[in-house]
Design a protein around this motif. Structure first.
Motif, PDB file in Angstrom:
ATOM      1  N   TYR A 119       0.863  -1.179   0.000  1.00 28.34           N
ATOM      2  CA  TYR A 119       0.000   0.000   0.000  1.00 28.34           C
ATOM      3  C   TYR A 119       0.901   1.230   0.000  1.00 28.34           C
ATOM      4  N   PHE A 120       0.342   2.350  -0.403  1.00 29.27           N
ATOM      5  CA  PHE A 120       1.109   3.586  -0.401  1.00 29.27           C
ATOM      6  C   PHE A 120       0.664   4.440   0.776  1.00 29.27           C
ATOM      7  N   HIS A 121       1.646   4.859   1.582  1.00 33.84           N
ATOM      8  CA  HIS A 121       1.388   5.709   2.752  1.00 33.84           C
ATOM      9  C   HIS A 121       1.694   7.154   2.356  1.00 33.84           C
ATOM     10  N   ALA A 122       0.638   7.940   2.127  1.00 36.33           N
ATOM     11  CA  ALA A 122       0.795   9.365   1.824  1.00 36.33           C
ATOM     12  C   ALA A 122       0.929  10.091   3.160  1.00 36.33           C
ATOM     13  N   ASP A 123       2.140  10.469   3.505  1.00 36.45           N
ATOM     14  CA  ASP A 123       2.451  11.034   4.812  1.00 36.45           C
ATOM     15  C   ASP A 123       2.322  12.558   4.797  1.00 36.45           C
ATOM     16  N   TYR A 124       1.103  13.028   5.051  1.00 37.66           N
ATOM     17  CA  TYR A 124       0.838  14.460   5.128  1.00 37.66           C
ATOM     18  C   TYR A 124       0.699  14.900   6.585  1.00 37.66           C
ATOM     19  N   ALA A 125       1.233  14.115   7.499  1.00 40.44           N
ATOM     20  CA  ALA A 125       1.083  14.363   8.932  1.00 40.44           C
ATOM     21  C   ALA A 125       2.063  15.420   9.440  1.00 40.44           C
ATOM     22  N   HIS A 126       1.608  16.155  10.407  1.00 42.99           N
ATOM     23  CA  HIS A 126       2.421  17.095  11.191  1.00 42.99           C
ATOM     24  C   HIS A 126       3.021  18.241  10.369  1.00 42.99           C
ATOM     25  N   TYR A 127       2.259  18.710   9.393  1.00 36.93           N
ATOM     26  CA  TYR A 127       2.686  19.906   8.662  1.00 36.93           C
ATOM     27  C   TYR A 127       2.146  21.176   9.313  1.00 36.93           C
ATOM     28  N   GLY A 128       1.280  21.020  10.303  1.00 32.39           N
ATOM     29  CA  GLY A 128       0.713  22.194  10.961  1.00 32.39           C
ATOM     30  C   GLY A 128      -0.004  23.052   9.942  1.00 32.39           C
TER      31      GLY A 128
END
Length: 83
Positions: free
Chosen positions: A13-22
């Protein structure tokens, strides 16, 4: 690019990591554009996608940008989950 291919129970699977950009829309834009480019190179309806937006502020601009990204990559995504 922080986002990457991963595996769960033997399935990719592809993990689109858009976390913790505030509220950093510029950095988020760079990551989303890189993910878009990669996903649009895949076979149609072949990608299992996990989108992680934890810790990213849902400003109207950020939400609109991510919605446009989803519309662009939709032909390549078989299933998707959002954190």
């Amino acid at each position: 690019m922080r986002s990457s291919w991963r595996e769960h129970r033997g399935k990719p699977y592809f993990h689109a990591d858009y976390a913790h950009y505030g509220e950093d829309l510029a950095a988020l834009t760079v990551e989303v554009n890189a993910v878009n480019e990669l996903l649009c190179q895949q076979v149609g309806k072949s990608v299992a996608l996990l989108v992680d937006v934890r810790g990213t502020v849902g400003t109207p601009e950020a939400i609109g940008f991510i919605k446009r990204s989803a519309a662009l990559t939709e032909p390549y995504v078989a299933r998707m989950a959002v954190l």
